[in-house]
Scaffold this motif. Structure first.
Motif, PDB file in Angstrom:
ATOM      1  N   PRO A 174      -4.518  -8.143 -10.343  1.00  0.00           N
ATOM      2  CA  PRO A 174      -4.771  -9.359  -9.562  1.00  0.00           C
ATOM      3  C   PRO A 174      -5.142 -10.574 -10.404  1.00  0.00           C
ATOM      4  CG  PRO A 174      -5.802  -7.472  -8.511  1.00  0.00           C
ATOM      5  CD  PRO A 174      -5.317  -6.999  -9.847  1.00  0.00           C
ATOM      6  N   VAL A 175      -5.622 -10.370 -11.623  1.00  0.00           N
ATOM      7  CA  VAL A 175      -6.004 -11.496 -12.466  1.00  0.00           C
ATOM      8  C   VAL A 175      -4.771 -12.223 -13.003  1.00  0.00           C
ATOM      9  CG1 VAL A 175      -7.196 -12.189 -14.581  1.00  0.00           C
ATOM     10  CG2 VAL A 175      -8.196 -10.427 -13.100  1.00  0.00           C
ATOM     11  N   ASN A 176      -3.801 -11.472 -13.534  1.00  0.00           N
ATOM     12  CA  ASN A 176      -2.618 -12.124 -14.103  1.00  0.00           C
ATOM     13  C   ASN A 176      -1.429 -12.183 -13.162  1.00  0.00           C
ATOM     14  OD1 ASN A 176      -1.437  -9.526 -14.188  1.00  0.00           O
ATOM     15  ND2 ASN A 176      -2.027  -9.199 -16.327  1.00  0.00           N
ATOM     16  N   THR A 177      -1.562 -11.501 -11.991  1.00  0.00           N
ATOM     17  CA  THR A 177      -0.475 -11.483 -11.003  1.00  0.00           C
ATOM     18  C   THR A 177      -1.074 -11.657  -9.614  1.00  0.00           C
ATOM     19  OG1 THR A 177       0.699  -9.914 -12.441  1.00  0.00           O
ATOM     20  CG2 THR A 177       1.547 -10.200 -10.208  1.00  0.00           C
ATOM     21  N   PRO A 178      -1.254 -12.880  -9.135  1.00  0.00           N
ATOM     22  CA  PRO A 178      -1.919 -13.116  -7.844  1.00  0.00           C
ATOM     23  C   PRO A 178      -1.252 -12.430  -6.651  1.00  0.00           C
ATOM     24  CG  PRO A 178      -1.761 -15.157  -9.107  1.00  0.00           C
ATOM     25  CD  PRO A 178      -0.945 -14.137  -9.837  1.00  0.00           C
ATOM     26  N   ALA A 179       0.059 -12.148  -6.737  1.00  0.00           N
ATOM     27  CA  ALA A 179       0.739 -11.481  -5.621  1.00  0.00           C
ATOM     28  C   ALA A 179       0.296 -10.030  -5.466  1.00  0.00           C
ATOM     29  CB  ALA A 179       2.252 -11.550  -5.805  1.00  0.00           C
ATOM     30  N   LEU A 180      -0.359  -9.480  -6.490  1.00  0.00           N
ATOM     31  CA  LEU A 180      -1.000  -8.178  -6.367  1.00  0.00           C
ATOM     32  C   LEU A 180      -2.417  -8.412  -5.862  1.00  0.00           C
ATOM     33  CD1 LEU A 180       0.074  -6.224  -9.596  1.00  0.00           C
ATOM     34  CD2 LEU A 180       0.647  -5.644  -7.240  1.00  0.00           C
ATOM     35  N   ARG A 181      -2.637  -8.186  -4.592  1.00  0.00           N
ATOM     36  CA  ARG A 181      -3.938  -8.458  -4.003  1.00  0.00           C
ATOM     37  C   ARG A 181      -5.015  -7.463  -4.451  1.00  0.00           C
ATOM     38  NH1 ARG A 181      -3.700 -11.539   0.728  1.00  0.00           N
ATOM     39  NH2 ARG A 181      -2.185 -13.215   0.438  1.00  0.00           N
ATOM     40  N   SER A 182      -4.587  -6.328  -4.978  1.00  0.00           N
ATOM     41  CA  SER A 182      -5.529  -5.305  -5.406  1.00  0.00           C
ATOM     42  C   SER A 182      -4.957  -4.596  -6.628  1.00  0.00           C
ATOM     43  CB  SER A 182      -5.776  -4.292  -4.281  1.00  0.00           C
ATOM     44  OG  SER A 182      -6.463  -3.146  -4.754  1.00  0.00           O
ATOM     45  N   GLY A 183      -5.845  -4.093  -7.473  1.00  0.00           N
ATOM     46  CA  GLY A 183      -5.415  -3.304  -8.612  1.00  0.00           C
ATOM     47  C   GLY A 183      -5.368  -1.821  -8.331  1.00  0.00           C
ATOM     48  N   ARG A 184      -5.767  -1.420  -7.114  1.00  0.00           N
ATOM     49  CA  ARG A 184      -5.793  -0.005  -6.756  1.00  0.00           C
ATOM     50  C   ARG A 184      -4.444   0.364  -6.133  1.00  0.00           C
ATOM     51  NH1 ARG A 184     -10.880   2.116  -7.047  1.00  0.00           N
ATOM     52  NH2 ARG A 184     -10.456   3.763  -5.534  1.00  0.00           N
ATOM     53  N   ILE A 185      -3.508   0.716  -7.002  1.00  0.00           N
ATOM     54  CA  ILE A 185      -2.126   0.982  -6.581  1.00  0.00           C
ATOM     55  C   ILE A 185      -2.010   2.450  -6.198  1.00  0.00           C
ATOM     56  CG2 ILE A 185       0.290   0.687  -7.169  1.00  0.00           C
ATOM     57  CD1 ILE A 185      -1.354  -1.868  -7.421  1.00  0.00           C
ATOM     58  N   MET A 186      -1.423   2.721  -5.019  1.00  0.00           N
ATOM     59  CA  MET A 186      -1.309   4.086  -4.528  1.00  0.00           C
ATOM     60  C   MET A 186       0.109   4.635  -4.574  1.00  0.00           C
ATOM     61  SD  MET A 186      -4.267   5.225  -3.733  1.00  0.00           S
ATOM     62  CE  MET A 186      -3.755   6.681  -2.819  1.00  0.00           C
ATOM     63  N   SER A 187       1.111   3.773  -4.348  1.00  0.00           N
ATOM     64  CA  SER A 187       2.476   4.277  -4.203  1.00  0.00           C
ATOM     65  C   SER A 187       3.474   3.229  -4.663  1.00  0.00           C
ATOM     66  CB  SER A 187       2.740   4.650  -2.732  1.00  0.00           C
ATOM     67  OG  SER A 187       4.068   5.074  -2.539  1.00  0.00           O
TER      68      SER A 187
END
Length: 245
Positions: free
Chosen positions: A38-51
């Motif tokens: 989320p810090v370098n890629t705002p479109a990733l709202r979370s760093g907890r990726i599941m799938s």
């Protein structure tokens, strides 16, 4: 890797390997890892990726633990919640069918959504099903296999029919598509095979108390392979004979 816990691995058509971790999305180019968070890629709202899933057009879909959905295509990340035909709100990842269509649900929204091209559309004939009640879905040969409330059901569209495939399963989420269009399901009593013609069970070997969190695969000869942390690798032949490897 940003973290040692990896929940999902996939490869995009450009050859990159992608890894889902609880500390960001990692991409491997054969020499080094690049981490997106989320810090370098705002479109990733979370760093907890599941799938992670790659659709038939080569786009990467990133599902986060909190229900955030991100699409990566053409070198660009974009938020998918509330866009591309999806209502706003958390998504529930479900499955991908053999044609490369991504299926998902929305919390508190009835029915399932199927990726059609670059946009999602309601699945139609399953609109009576609450997505939160469905643990897993597999689309095969004109029908949907749905795991809901410890049962597996086959839902067919034309005409609308619903067949009970396996009931009272301890691990209803452990379903895997079979080569014949049916479904393999792990159960503490054994391995179920369900199809339109009925169900059969390959009994669990007596020396194995439980399959637990096992993975399953079927080879070209119809043998079923079971992998687990506790029991290693087990193979069942089509006539039900088990071999430990």
């Amino acid at each position: 890797l940003p973290q040692n816990t990896v929940h999902s691995i996939t490869q995009t058509p450009d050859g990159y390997l992608w890894f889902a971790t609880f500390n960001g999305l990692a991409r491997f180019d054969g020499l080094k890892f690049t981490v997106f968070d989320p810090v370098n890629t705002p479109a990733l709202r979370s760093g907890r990726i599941m799938s992670l899933q790659v659709d038939r057009h080569g786009a990467l879909w990133v599902f986060c633990e909190e229900g955030h959905l991100t699409r990566f295509a053409g070198g660009v990340f974009e938020i998918a919640n509330g866009t591309r035909g999806l209502p706003a709100g958390p998504v529930v990842p479900k499955s991908m069918d053999p044609a490369g269509n991504v299926w998902l649900g929305m919390l508190n929204v009835r029915g399932l959504y199927r990726l059609d091209g670059d946009n999602f559309k309601p699945g139609g004939y399953v609109e009576h099903i609450a997505a939160g009640d469905v643990d897993q879905v597999h689309a095969q040969r004109g029908g949907l296999w749905l795991a809901a409330d410890k049962d597996w059901q086959l839902v067919e569209k034309e005409p609308y029919q619903k067949h009970l495939a396996a009931r009272g399963l301890i691990h209803p989420e452990n379903g895997y598509p079979a080569r014949d269009g049916g479904l393999w399901v792990l159960h503490d009593s054994g391995v179920w095979h369900s199809a339109r013609g009925g169900s059969r069970v390959i009994s669990r070997p007596p020396e194995i108390k439980s399959f637990g969190d096992s993975g399953l695969g079927e080879d070209a000869h119809g043998c079923v392979w079971i992998a687990s942390n506790a029991n290693g690798l087990q193979v069942a032949s089509p006539d039900g004979r088990w071999t430990a490897l």
